[in-house]
Design an enzyme around this catalytic site. Structure first.
Site, mmCIF file in Angstrom:
data_model
loop_
_atom_site.group_PDB
_atom_site.id
_atom_site.type_symbol
_atom_site.label_atom_id
_atom_site.label_comp_id
_atom_site.label_asym_id
_atom_site.label_seq_id
_atom_site.Cartn_x
_atom_site.Cartn_y
_atom_site.Cartn_z
ATOM 1 N N ASP A 72 -8.098 -5.163 0.093
ATOM 2 C CA ASP A 72 -8.602 -5.757 -1.163
ATOM 3 C C ASP A 72 -8.220 -7.359 -1.204
ATOM 4 O O ASP A 72 -9.077 -8.101 -1.732
ATOM 5 C CB ASP A 72 -7.713 -5.285 -2.482
ATOM 6 C CG ASP A 72 -8.174 -3.835 -2.640
ATOM 7 O OD1 ASP A 72 -9.382 -3.705 -2.457
ATOM 8 O OD2 ASP A 72 -7.343 -3.247 -2.837
ATOM 9 N N HIS A 117 0.742 -1.021 0.029
ATOM 10 C CA HIS A 117 -0.089 0.074 0.028
ATOM 11 C C HIS A 117 0.819 1.296 -0.085
ATOM 12 O O HIS A 117 1.782 1.214 0.602
ATOM 13 C CB HIS A 117 -0.935 0.013 1.442
ATOM 14 C CG HIS A 117 -2.127 0.952 0.863
ATOM 15 N ND1 HIS A 117 -2.048 2.214 1.252
ATOM 16 C CD2 HIS A 117 -3.468 0.654 0.835
ATOM 17 C CE1 HIS A 117 -3.155 2.944 0.987
ATOM 18 N NE2 HIS A 117 -3.958 1.838 0.824
HETATM 19 N N1 ACO Z 1 4.372 -7.747 -4.890
HETATM 20 C C1 ACO Z 1 5.454 -7.794 -5.060
HETATM 21 N N2 ACO Z 1 6.560 -6.656 -4.953
HETATM 22 C C2 ACO Z 1 5.806 -5.442 -4.465
HETATM 23 C C3 ACO Z 1 4.424 -5.576 -4.232
HETATM 24 C C4 ACO Z 1 3.642 -6.363 -4.592
HETATM 25 N N3 ACO Z 1 2.182 -6.460 -4.497
HETATM 26 N N4 ACO Z 1 4.023 -4.120 -4.160
HETATM 27 C C5 ACO Z 1 5.401 -3.431 -4.031
HETATM 28 N N5 ACO Z 1 6.247 -4.264 -4.538
HETATM 29 C C6 ACO Z 1 7.658 -4.004 -4.497
HETATM 30 C C7 ACO Z 1 8.148 -3.294 -5.564
HETATM 31 O O1 ACO Z 1 8.440 -4.035 -6.734
HETATM 32 C C8 ACO Z 1 9.310 -2.362 -5.252
HETATM 33 O O2 ACO Z 1 10.363 -3.024 -4.938
HETATM 34 P P1 ACO Z 1 11.939 -2.435 -5.119
HETATM 35 O O3 ACO Z 1 12.105 -1.552 -4.054
HETATM 36 O O4 ACO Z 1 12.974 -3.820 -5.076
HETATM 37 O O5 ACO Z 1 11.896 -1.947 -6.639
HETATM 38 C C9 ACO Z 1 9.016 -1.921 -3.831
HETATM 39 O O6 ACO Z 1 7.992 -3.122 -3.266
HETATM 40 C C10 ACO Z 1 8.149 -0.830 -3.285
HETATM 41 O O7 ACO Z 1 7.096 -0.734 -4.358
HETATM 42 P P2 ACO Z 1 6.272 0.678 -4.989
HETATM 43 O O8 ACO Z 1 5.728 0.120 -6.381
HETATM 44 O O9 ACO Z 1 7.527 1.732 -5.064
HETATM 45 O O10 ACO Z 1 5.195 1.127 -3.935
HETATM 46 P P3 ACO Z 1 4.409 2.170 -3.873
HETATM 47 O O11 ACO Z 1 4.065 2.553 -2.530
HETATM 48 O O12 ACO Z 1 4.372 2.967 -5.111
HETATM 49 O O13 ACO Z 1 2.958 1.075 -4.539
HETATM 50 C C11 ACO Z 1 1.202 -0.207 -4.712
HETATM 51 C C12 ACO Z 1 1.808 0.682 -3.719
HETATM 52 C C13 ACO Z 1 0.806 0.205 -6.001
HETATM 53 C C14 ACO Z 1 -0.155 -0.542 -3.766
HETATM 54 C C15 ACO Z 1 1.666 -1.804 -4.714
HETATM 55 O O14 ACO Z 1 2.045 -2.108 -3.497
HETATM 56 C C16 ACO Z 1 0.961 -2.609 -5.804
HETATM 57 O O15 ACO Z 1 1.152 -2.487 -7.024
HETATM 58 N N6 ACO Z 1 0.312 -3.741 -4.875
HETATM 59 C C17 ACO Z 1 -0.501 -4.384 -5.563
HETATM 60 C C18 ACO Z 1 -1.704 -3.794 -6.078
HETATM 61 C C19 ACO Z 1 -2.701 -3.732 -4.958
HETATM 62 O O16 ACO Z 1 -2.920 -4.649 -4.115
HETATM 63 N N7 ACO Z 1 -3.439 -2.283 -4.840
HETATM 64 C C20 ACO Z 1 -4.302 -2.073 -3.701
HETATM 65 C C21 ACO Z 1 -4.114 -0.725 -3.013
HETATM 66 S S1 ACO Z 1 -4.961 -0.556 -1.840
HETATM 67 C C22 ACO Z 1 -6.365 0.162 -2.445
HETATM 68 O O17 ACO Z 1 -6.352 0.687 -3.456
HETATM 69 C C23 ACO Z 1 -7.603 0.006 -1.759
#
Ligand code: ACO
Length: 426
Positions: free
Chosen positions: A361, A304
């Protein structure tokens, strides 16, 4: 008042540091460009407050979510979606009289203009419910132009009530249309949530009895999705509204933003992923894919932008998922896979280091699937609940004297000025 100094090329810019009632202070940079000629750069707004708001407070590190000061777990356990809607719109919990009056007002707005039914029939039967919702909610402005004067607080209130009241009717119609069943008119003797369940799962040929276990779980899901501070869809509603657009159009913009898999579409994506994993023995394979930088796969329902320790809504729903499935007597292998995946990821260094925890979710999909919703409806249900937050935030913005049209700046990296070359000379 605290002050901050920003130094740009030896030039000092002094500016106030503003404090909210809780949470980090903010540096007021409104005059930065005028006085120094530079912008700030913050893609994704990770360090930028775009507005002042008194609705919802999140402390992502502590896993805290408050609506008007009240913790989300208390609201989910003790109140109802209608009460939370009143709280978000009005700032205080309603008295008994206020609550009766509010629910009656919302109930009286549940019907939609009959011509809207014709509008639905223009869609393909296999249209995604969110595609339909983007269209029909935007179209409400054509049906209810008498509540689109945003400068009139009474018209604003009517439009907010209309949107909250009509979303369940429209979401249920989107579902009925996709399965070829007739639309059901609302039954105003039922609760907001009971009415929605009947319009979705009832048929005109039979009486529909609302199951209190399902009604309560559904109401809880609505409460947990009602508002979430300045997330992507809410910021979109505010940005659209900042230009003076009417609330129906603004909420349609919010619906479009919510549809994305990184935002509201995540519960649909999470359940699809759990189904694809299928059985717990395949979890290591998917975990390995999530960790592989060359594979775009992510564990949906994990991570998140704001919650970096746990999502308080996921905590509530994790318990609710077990309760609902137990009470309904459903044993779902998807829930077993979800539980094992959660345990697996929580022990894995990759997820621990990046503070990736299950979000709301992850569990909402399991409950909604047990209730009988197809995955394609999940985001539409999220939109239904979030409409409360969208309109409350929109109304707060319109009433804010500091409000300006939203107009972010950019760091331009394209070509600098050059002369046009005629086609034959290229
Ligand atoms: N699975 C695997 N790796 C992940 C995931 C995931 N779900 N989420 C983040 N990471 C990793 C990224 O690859 C990144 O790794 P790195 O540092 O080695 O490059 C690190 O964790 C940070 O990720 P970011 O994308 O920079 O984090 P951000 O805060 O921008 O993204 C987000 C948050 C979009 C929610 C992301 O975690 C994601 O895509 N999750 C899956 C989708 C999801 O469940 N969304 C629901 C959000 S809640 C809502 O809307 C109610």
């Amino acid at each position: 008042m605290a002050e901050s100094t920003i130094s740009v090329d030896g030039k000092e810019f002094k500016t106030p540091v503003l404090s909210g009632s809780t949470g980090p202070d903010v540096i007021d940079i409104r005059k930065l460009y005028g006085q120094t000629g530079v912008f700030t750069y913050d893609p994704g707004f990770t360090s930028t407050a775009s507005c002042e708001s008194g609705l919802t407070y999140i402390d992502g590190d502590a896993g805290v979510l408050l609506h008007r000061g009240y913790p989300i777990d208390q609201l989910a356990e003790k109140s109802s979606f209608m009460e939370v809607a009143y709280l978000l719109l009005n700032g205080e919990l309603p008295s008994s009289d206020e609550y009766q009056k509010f629910t009656k007002t919302i109930t009286r707005h549940t019907m939609v203009h009959e011509q809207l039914a014709t509008f639905f029939r223009g869609f393909r039967r296999d249209a995604h419910p969110m595609a339909i919702m983007c269209g029909v909610v935007g179209a409400l402005s054509a049906f209810y132009p008498d509540s689109t004067n945003i400068n009139d607080p009474v018209e604003r209130t009517i439009s907010m009530h209309r949107l909250i009241a009509k979303m369940p009717t429209l979401a249920a119609m989107a579902y009925k249309y996709s399965i070829g069943q007739p639309f059901l008119f609302p039954d105003n003797s039922l609760s907001y949530t009971g009415n929605f369940l009947r319009m979705t799962f009832g048929v005109p040929a039979e009486d529909y009895v609302v199951d209190p276990v399902i009604e309560s779980a559904m109401d809880k899901i609505f409460i947990l999705h009602a508002d979430h501070e300045q997330n992507a869809s809410t910021s979109t509603v505010r940005l659209a509204g900042s230009s003076g657009a009417n609330p129906f159009a603004c909420v349609a913009a919010g619906i479009a933003t919510l549809w994305g898999p990184a935002h509201g579409g995540a519960n649909e994506a999470a359940l699809n992923m759990l189904r694809e994993i299928g059985t717990p023995d395949r979890i290591p394979e998917f975990i390995a894919r999530a960790k592989n930088k060359d594979d775009p796969f992510r564990l949906m329902g994990f991570g998140h932008r704001v919650y970096k320790n746990f999502d308080p809504r996921a905590k509530v729903l994790s318990v609710a998922a077990t309760e609902v499935l137990d009470k309904l007597g459903i044993s779902d292998p998807v829930l077993d896979t979800a539980r094992e995946l959660e345990q697996f990821a929580l022990k894995d260094d990759y997820f621990i280091e990046r503070k990736l925890y299950p979000n709301v979710d992850f569990y909402s999909g399991v409950i909604l699937s047990a209730i009988g919703f197809p995955t394609s409806m999940f985001t539409a249900l999220f939109a239904l609940a979030r409409t409360v937050g969208w309109v409350a935030q929109w109304n707060e913005m319109i009433a804010d004297p500091e409000q300006k049209i939203g107009r972010p700046r950019q760091l331009y990296t394209g070509p600098t000025q050059r002369d046009y070359v005629a086609l034959e000379n290229r």
